[in-house]
Design a protein around this motif. Structure first.
Motif, PDB file in Angstrom:
ATOM      1  N   LEU A   1      -8.627   8.738 -12.307  1.00 17.78           N
ATOM      2  CA  LEU A   1      -7.105   8.636 -12.291  1.00 17.78           C
ATOM      3  C   LEU A   1      -6.854   9.475 -14.296  1.00 17.78           C
ATOM      4  CD1 LEU A   1      -5.862   6.069  -9.905  1.00 17.78           C
ATOM      5  CD2 LEU A   1      -6.641   8.520  -9.322  1.00 17.78           C
ATOM      6  N   ILE A   2      -7.268   8.893 -14.618  1.00 15.78           N
ATOM      7  CA  ILE A   2      -6.932   9.324 -16.414  1.00 15.78           C
ATOM      8  C   ILE A   2      -7.101  10.964 -16.133  1.00 15.78           C
ATOM      9  CG2 ILE A   2      -6.953   8.941 -18.283  1.00 15.78           C
ATOM     10  CD1 ILE A   2      -6.555   5.814 -17.748  1.00 15.78           C
ATOM     11  N   TYR A   3      -8.656  11.382 -15.947  1.00 16.09           N
ATOM     12  CA  TYR A   3      -8.860  12.120 -15.820  1.00 16.09           C
ATOM     13  C   TYR A   3      -8.943  13.114 -15.736  1.00 16.09           C
ATOM     14  CZ  TYR A   3     -13.033  16.247 -15.769  1.00 16.09           C
ATOM     15  OH  TYR A   3     -13.165  17.679 -15.699  1.00 16.09           O
ATOM     16  N   HIS A   4      -8.062  12.941 -14.691  1.00 18.49           N
ATOM     17  CA  HIS A   4      -7.311  14.351 -13.547  1.00 18.49           C
ATOM     18  C   HIS A   4      -5.872  13.994 -13.957  1.00 18.49           C
ATOM     19  CE1 HIS A   4     -11.021  15.609 -11.314  1.00 18.49           C
ATOM     20  NE2 HIS A   4     -11.288  14.066 -11.233  1.00 18.49           N
ATOM     21  N   PHE A   5      -5.116  13.176 -13.737  1.00 18.25           N
ATOM     22  CA  PHE A   5      -3.945  13.561 -13.847  1.00 18.25           C
ATOM     23  C   PHE A   5      -3.099  13.273 -15.135  1.00 18.25           C
ATOM     24  CE2 PHE A   5      -4.931  12.562  -9.357  1.00 18.25           C
ATOM     25  CZ  PHE A   5      -4.434  13.895  -8.480  1.00 18.25           C
ATOM     26  N   GLY A   6      -4.360  12.522 -16.156  1.00 19.20           N
ATOM     27  CA  GLY A   6      -3.638  12.070 -17.480  1.00 19.20           C
ATOM     28  C   GLY A   6      -3.181  10.441 -17.873  1.00 19.20           C
ATOM     29  N   SER A   7      -2.397  10.218 -16.567  1.00 19.30           N
ATOM     30  CA  SER A   7      -2.400   8.642 -16.708  1.00 19.30           C
ATOM     31  C   SER A   7      -1.475   8.738 -15.339  1.00 19.30           C
ATOM     32  CB  SER A   7      -1.121   8.350 -17.592  1.00 19.30           C
ATOM     33  OG  SER A   7       0.388   9.293 -17.507  1.00 19.30           O
ATOM     34  N   LYS A   8      -0.919   7.183 -14.611  1.00 19.97           N
ATOM     35  CA  LYS A   8      -0.079   6.934 -13.865  1.00 19.97           C
ATOM     36  C   LYS A   8       1.640   7.599 -13.893  1.00 19.97           C
ATOM     37  CE  LYS A   8       2.897   2.987 -12.160  1.00 19.97           C
ATOM     38  NZ  LYS A   8       3.460   2.006 -11.894  1.00 19.97           N
ATOM     39  N   GLU A   9       1.857   7.574 -14.838  1.00 22.72           N
ATOM     40  CA  GLU A   9       2.916   8.829 -14.864  1.00 22.72           C
ATOM     41  C   GLU A   9       2.627   9.958 -14.319  1.00 22.72           C
ATOM     42  OE1 GLU A   9       4.129   4.902 -16.543  1.00 22.72           O
ATOM     43  OE2 GLU A   9       2.772   6.918 -16.677  1.00 22.72           O
ATOM     44  N   GLY A  10       1.956  10.657 -14.436  1.00 23.70           N
ATOM     45  CA  GLY A  10       0.911  11.894 -14.223  1.00 23.70           C
ATOM     46  C   GLY A  10       0.996  11.913 -12.393  1.00 23.70           C
ATOM     47  N   LEU A  11      -0.113  11.099 -12.389  1.00 21.34           N
ATOM     48  CA  LEU A  11      -0.600  10.579 -10.759  1.00 21.34           C
ATOM     49  C   LEU A  11       0.503  11.333  -9.989  1.00 21.34           C
ATOM     50  CD1 LEU A  11      -2.174  10.630  -8.812  1.00 21.34           C
ATOM     51  CD2 LEU A  11      -2.257   8.237  -9.231  1.00 21.34           C
ATOM     52  N   LEU A  12       1.466   9.729 -10.732  1.00 20.72           N
ATOM     53  CA  LEU A  12       3.301  10.127 -10.027  1.00 20.72           C
ATOM     54  C   LEU A  12       4.080  10.751  -9.641  1.00 20.72           C
ATOM     55  CD1 LEU A  12       3.823   6.552 -10.542  1.00 20.72           C
ATOM     56  CD2 LEU A  12       2.796   6.690  -8.160  1.00 20.72           C
ATOM     57  N   THR A  13       4.044  12.072 -10.582  1.00 26.54           N
ATOM     58  CA  THR A  13       4.542  13.736 -10.488  1.00 26.54           C
ATOM     59  C   THR A  13       3.888  13.961 -10.060  1.00 26.54           C
ATOM     60  OG1 THR A  13       4.977  12.251 -12.818  1.00 26.54           O
ATOM     61  CG2 THR A  13       5.530  15.319 -12.485  1.00 26.54           C
ATOM     62  N   ALA A  14       2.529  13.687  -9.978  1.00 23.71           N
ATOM     63  CA  ALA A  14       1.796  14.772  -9.481  1.00 23.71           C
ATOM     64  C   ALA A  14       2.447  14.984  -7.773  1.00 23.71           C
ATOM     65  CB  ALA A  14      -0.052  15.644  -9.467  1.00 23.71           C
ATOM     66  N   VAL A  15       2.183  13.313  -7.673  1.00 22.48           N
ATOM     67  CA  VAL A  15       2.375  13.439  -5.585  1.00 22.48           C
ATOM     68  C   VAL A  15       3.487  13.990  -5.363  1.00 22.48           C
ATOM     69  CG1 VAL A  15       2.631  11.506  -4.518  1.00 22.48           C
ATOM     70  CG2 VAL A  15       0.743  10.826  -5.964  1.00 22.48           C
ATOM     71  N   ALA A  16       4.731  13.885  -6.429  1.00 22.06           N
ATOM     72  CA  ALA A  16       5.902  13.949  -6.172  1.00 22.06           C
ATOM     73  C   ALA A  16       6.345  15.346  -6.195  1.00 22.06           C
ATOM     74  CB  ALA A  16       7.178  13.895  -7.045  1.00 22.06           C
ATOM     75  N   ARG A  17       5.986  16.092  -6.591  1.00 29.37           N
ATOM     76  CA  ARG A  17       5.066  17.336  -7.180  1.00 29.37           C
ATOM     77  C   ARG A  17       5.099  18.070  -5.482  1.00 29.37           C
ATOM     78  NH1 ARG A  17       7.384  20.061 -11.420  1.00 29.37           N
ATOM     79  NH2 ARG A  17       5.380  21.970 -11.084  1.00 29.37           N
ATOM     80  N   GLU A  18       3.951  17.874  -5.651  1.00 32.83           N
ATOM     81  CA  GLU A  18       3.156  17.856  -3.970  1.00 32.83           C
ATOM     82  C   GLU A  18       4.253  17.747  -2.404  1.00 32.83           C
ATOM     83  OE1 GLU A  18       0.393  19.855  -2.100  1.00 32.83           O
ATOM     84  OE2 GLU A  18       0.799  20.029  -3.408  1.00 32.83           O
ATOM     85  N   VAL A  19       4.363  16.840  -2.291  1.00 36.97           N
ATOM     86  CA  VAL A  19       5.822  16.415  -1.504  1.00 36.97           C
ATOM     87  C   VAL A  19       6.195  17.681  -1.603  1.00 36.97           C
ATOM     88  CG1 VAL A  19       7.091  14.302  -0.625  1.00 36.97           C
ATOM     89  CG2 VAL A  19       5.073  14.069  -1.522  1.00 36.97           C
ATOM     90  N   GLU A  20       7.114  17.450  -2.818  1.00 34.75           N
ATOM     91  CA  GLU A  20       7.740  18.506  -2.613  1.00 34.75           C
ATOM     92  C   GLU A  20       7.847  20.150  -2.314  1.00 34.75           C
ATOM     93  OE1 GLU A  20      11.415  18.479  -4.789  1.00 34.75           O
ATOM     94  OE2 GLU A  20      11.144  17.320  -3.643  1.00 34.75           O
ATOM     95  N   ALA A  21       5.924  20.618  -2.309  1.00 30.08           N
ATOM     96  CA  ALA A  21       6.044  22.208  -2.647  1.00 30.08           C
ATOM     97  C   ALA A  21       5.298  21.786  -1.334  1.00 30.08           C
ATOM     98  CB  ALA A  21       4.813  22.063  -2.854  1.00 30.08           C
ATOM     99  N   ARG A  22       5.217  20.859  -0.044  1.00 30.73           N
ATOM    100  CA  ARG A  22       4.703  20.927   1.360  1.00 30.73           C
ATOM    101  C   ARG A  22       6.027  20.744   1.727  1.00 30.73           C
ATOM    102  NH1 ARG A  22       0.423  16.385   1.882  1.00 30.73           N
ATOM    103  NH2 ARG A  22      -1.584  17.791   0.274  1.00 30.73           N
TER     104      ARG A  22
END
Length: 175
Positions: free
Chosen positions: A42-63
């Motif tokens: 998860l750190i490799y792909h998203f940088g941090s927990k916050e990075g993962l959660l931000t990626a989730v929120a951005r993708e949900v918004e895009a969808r």
């Protein structure tokens, strides 16, 4: 996901998991376990927990923006937005929005396009309602603010009937 990258697969799994179980209150290690991976991945792909959660929120918004293009009217889109299956992701969005505004590392990326990315799709919907082109930019911003405000009300109070009544009154302007 066919031919999806490992990052895309993890992101899709995280979106599904958070929709059903939440995730903002969990540690990165706990989220990794829930997703069947390691915290290092998860750190490799998203940088941090916050990075993962931000990626989730951005993708949900895009969808959701893509879904807006697939509906013929705003009422149908509102029904989708207020569906129980999006509630945890909407709550996550507002949690991260506040953190991003406060400058929490790993979350500020959420602010990129959080308003502007929605204005075009909302303007297109307004065009279908016959709103004059000159009025669409302001009306789109107003509509986005109303929808977000009512979604915040919904995740705060859980009062779906009240937010639906408020949205129906707002949408009556366009009928």
């Amino acid at each position: 996901m066919i031919d999806a990258s490992p990052r895309e697969k993890l992101l899709d799994a995280a979106i599904t998991h958070i929709a059903h179980h939440g995730g903002a209150g969990k540690s990165l290690r706990a989220l990794a376990t829930d997703l069947g991976t390691s915290h290092r991945m998860l750190i490799y792909h998203f940088g941090s927990k916050e990075g993962l959660l931000t990626a989730v929120a951005r993708e949900v918004e895009a969808r959701q923006r893509a879904a807006l293009a697939d509906v013929a009217d705003g009422r149908e889109f509102w029904r989708r937005l207020t569906g129980e299956d999006l509630r945890a992701n909407e709550k996550l969005f507002f949690q991260l929005y506040g953190q991003a505004l406060g400058g929490t590392p790993g979350t500020t990326e959420l602010l990129d396009g959080v308003i502007d990315d929605w204005l075009g799709p909302v303007e297109e919907l307004l065009a279908a309602y016959g709103v004059p082109a000159a009025d669409r930019p302001a009306e789109a911003r107003l509509g986005l603010a109303v929808a977000r405000g009512l979604l915040l009300d919904l995740v705060t109070t859980g009062d779906l009937d009240a937010v639906n009544a408020a949205m129906a009154q707002f949408m009556a302007r366009y009928e």
